[in-house]
Design a protein around this motif. Structure first.
Motif, short mmCIF file in Angstrom:
data_model
loop_
_atom_site.label_atom_id
_atom_site.label_comp_id
_atom_site.label_asym_id
_atom_site.label_seq_id
_atom_site.Cartn_x
_atom_site.Cartn_y
_atom_site.Cartn_z
N ILE A 1 0.85 -1.19 0.00
CA ILE A 1 0.00 0.00 0.00
C ILE A 1 0.89 1.24 0.00
O ILE A 1 1.77 1.39 0.86
CB ILE A 1 -0.94 -0.02 1.22
CG1 ILE A 1 -1.82 -1.28 1.19
CG2 ILE A 1 -1.83 1.22 1.23
CD1 ILE A 1 -2.67 -1.47 2.42
N LYS A 2 0.66 2.14 -0.94
CA LYS A 2 1.53 3.31 -1.12
C LYS A 2 1.04 4.54 -0.37
O LYS A 2 1.82 5.44 -0.09
CB LYS A 2 1.64 3.63 -2.62
CG LYS A 2 2.15 2.48 -3.48
CD LYS A 2 3.53 2.03 -3.07
CE LYS A 2 4.03 0.90 -3.96
NZ LYS A 2 5.38 0.41 -3.52
N ALA A 3 -0.24 4.60 -0.09
CA ALA A 3 -0.79 5.79 0.54
C ALA A 3 -0.30 5.90 1.98
O ALA A 3 -0.06 4.91 2.67
CB ALA A 3 -2.32 5.76 0.50
N LYS A 4 -0.15 7.15 2.46
CA LYS A 4 0.27 7.38 3.84
C LYS A 4 -0.91 7.40 4.80
O LYS A 4 -0.75 7.13 6.00
CB LYS A 4 1.04 8.70 3.93
CG LYS A 4 2.34 8.69 3.13
CD LYS A 4 3.07 10.02 3.27
CE LYS A 4 4.38 10.00 2.47
NZ LYS A 4 5.12 11.28 2.60
N VAL A 5 -2.09 7.73 4.27
CA VAL A 5 -3.32 7.77 5.08
C VAL A 5 -4.35 6.89 4.41
O VAL A 5 -4.53 6.94 3.19
CB VAL A 5 -3.85 9.21 5.22
CG1 VAL A 5 -5.13 9.24 6.04
CG2 VAL A 5 -2.79 10.12 5.86
N VAL A 6 -5.07 6.07 5.20
CA VAL A 6 -6.06 5.16 4.66
C VAL A 6 -7.35 5.29 5.47
O VAL A 6 -7.35 5.80 6.60
CB VAL A 6 -5.56 3.70 4.69
CG1 VAL A 6 -4.34 3.53 3.81
CG2 VAL A 6 -5.28 3.25 6.11
N ARG A 7 -8.44 4.81 4.86
CA ARG A 7 -9.72 4.73 5.56
C ARG A 7 -9.96 3.28 5.93
O ARG A 7 -10.21 2.43 5.07
CB ARG A 7 -10.85 5.24 4.67
CG ARG A 7 -12.23 5.25 5.36
CD ARG A 7 -13.31 5.68 4.40
NE ARG A 7 -13.09 7.04 3.91
CZ ARG A 7 -13.47 8.14 4.56
NH1 ARG A 7 -14.09 8.04 5.73
NH2 ARG A 7 -13.23 9.33 4.04
N HIS B 1 -16.11 3.42 9.93
CA HIS B 1 -15.08 3.99 9.09
C HIS B 1 -14.19 4.90 9.94
O HIS B 1 -14.70 5.70 10.73
CB HIS B 1 -15.69 4.80 7.94
CG HIS B 1 -16.55 3.98 7.04
ND1 HIS B 1 -16.16 3.58 5.80
CD2 HIS B 1 -17.79 3.45 7.21
CE1 HIS B 1 -17.12 2.87 5.23
NE2 HIS B 1 -18.13 2.78 6.08
N GLU B 2 -12.91 4.77 9.75
CA GLU B 2 -11.98 5.59 10.51
C GLU B 2 -10.78 5.90 9.63
O GLU B 2 -10.16 5.00 9.07
CB GLU B 2 -11.55 4.86 11.78
CG GLU B 2 -10.67 5.72 12.69
CD GLU B 2 -10.30 4.97 13.97
OE1 GLU B 2 -9.54 5.55 14.77
OE2 GLU B 2 -10.75 3.82 14.15
N GLU C 1 -6.07 -3.54 0.77
CA GLU C 1 -6.67 -2.37 0.12
C GLU C 1 -7.81 -2.87 -0.78
O GLU C 1 -7.56 -3.52 -1.79
CB GLU C 1 -5.62 -1.63 -0.68
CG GLU C 1 -6.09 -0.35 -1.33
CD GLU C 1 -5.00 0.29 -2.16
OE1 GLU C 1 -4.45 1.32 -1.74
OE2 GLU C 1 -4.67 -0.27 -3.22
N VAL C 2 -9.04 -2.49 -0.45
CA VAL C 2 -10.20 -2.96 -1.21
C VAL C 2 -10.65 -1.95 -2.25
O VAL C 2 -11.36 -2.30 -3.20
CB VAL C 2 -11.37 -3.30 -0.26
CG1 VAL C 2 -11.00 -4.47 0.63
CG2 VAL C 2 -11.76 -2.09 0.59
N SER D 1 -10.21 8.28 -2.11
CA SER D 1 -9.28 9.21 -1.47
C SER D 1 -9.80 9.51 -0.06
O SER D 1 -10.80 10.21 0.09
CB SER D 1 -9.17 10.50 -2.27
OG SER D 1 -8.24 11.38 -1.65
N PRO D 2 -9.16 8.99 0.98
CA PRO D 2 -8.02 8.06 0.97
C PRO D 2 -8.46 6.65 0.61
O PRO D 2 -9.65 6.34 0.66
CB PRO D 2 -7.51 8.13 2.41
CG PRO D 2 -8.72 8.46 3.21
CD PRO D 2 -9.57 9.36 2.36
#
Length: 262
Positions: free
Chosen positions: A91-97, A109-110, A130-131, A136-137
């Motif tokens: 996973i490349k994103a720094k922030v996820v949901r 959801h958080e 990652e689904v 975004s995110p």
């Protein structure tokens, strides 16, 4: 007289020498032509040697990390390619949901940092998957990644099987027989038709009438219909796609297939 004799002798010797030189030149030329294929073979061998040397250099450059990268990408392609969900470090994103299943089937959801979400997945003894990477995110869930991979492979296998079955249904096998076919030959045709039908193919029977059969043209349709009815009764569990009909004056066709299972 002496001068004339001397001149004649000199001319004769020169002619002989010139002949010897010409024969020697022809012999050398013939020898070179005979040696030319060998020279070509030598050049070809050298070219192959150079090609093999280059291949060995590329093989030596194929290091263990390169093999691992290739195997990883190949495994990724076999499990859906770019559509395969990322997990954990991929996973490349720094922030996820992060989506969690709450009480009574409700979802919570958080939004949190990737490290925090990975720590929660590790604490649960599972993976962060990652689904939905386009959001975004990105939306992630805590799942068993091996189970996700298994489901992806299973769906791909079922889809491939469905495509293969559809392609087989589109294949039409034609069996030809005459109006005077005997019982043994008809049984051979029936056994072949059963194999094609069991494989999911359509089968078209074509009866060819000849003048030597002794069947008048106005009776060929009746005789052909009788043969087709006999074939359908021998095949038993079949569905008629195209009913028996005359094609011209000398042919009758009928298409059959296995009934679709519900």
């Amino acid at each position: 007289t002496l001068r004339v004799a001397s001149t004649t002798t000199t001319t004769t010797m020169a002619t002989r020498v010139l002949g010897v030189v010409r024969r020697a030149a022809r012999a050398m030329s013939s020898a070179m032509r005979r040696r030319e294929p060998r020279a070509r073979a030598t050049v070809t061998t050298r070219a192959w040697t150079t090609t093999l040397e280059r291949a060995n250099v590329r093989a030596r450059a194929w290091t263990t990390p390169a093999r691992r990268t290739y195997a990883r990408e190949r495994g990724r392609a076999s499990e859906g390619g770019k559509n395969r969900p990322r997990a954990n470090d991929e996973i490349k994103a720094k922030v996820v949901r992060l989506v969690r299943d709450g009480e009574e089937g409700a979802s919570a959801h958080e939004v949190m940092a990737l490290e925090e979400a990975m720590a929660a997945a590790k604490a649960a003894g599972m993976d962060l998957v990652e689904v939905n990477g386009n959001a975004s995110p990105p939306v992630c869930r805590i799942l068993d990644y091996e189970r996700v991979r298994y489901d992806i492979r299973k769906r791909a296998k079922e889809q491939k099987k469905a495509v293969s079955a559809a392609q087989k249904r589109d294949v039409i096998k034609e069996l030809r027989l005459t109006a005077k076919i005997d019982v043994h030959d008809l049984n051979v045709k029936i056994n072949g038709a059963k194999k094609f039908l069991d494989a999911g193919n359509r089968v078209t029977f074509r009866i060819m009438f000849k003048n030597s059969d002794g069947i008048a043209q106005d009776k060929r349709a009746t005789r052909g219909a009788e043969i087709m009815d006999n074939i359908i009764s021998m095949l038993e569990d079949v569905e008629v796609v195209l009913k028996p009909k005359m094609v011209g004056a000398n042919h009758m066709t009928c298409s059959l297939k296995r009934p679709t299972k519900k």
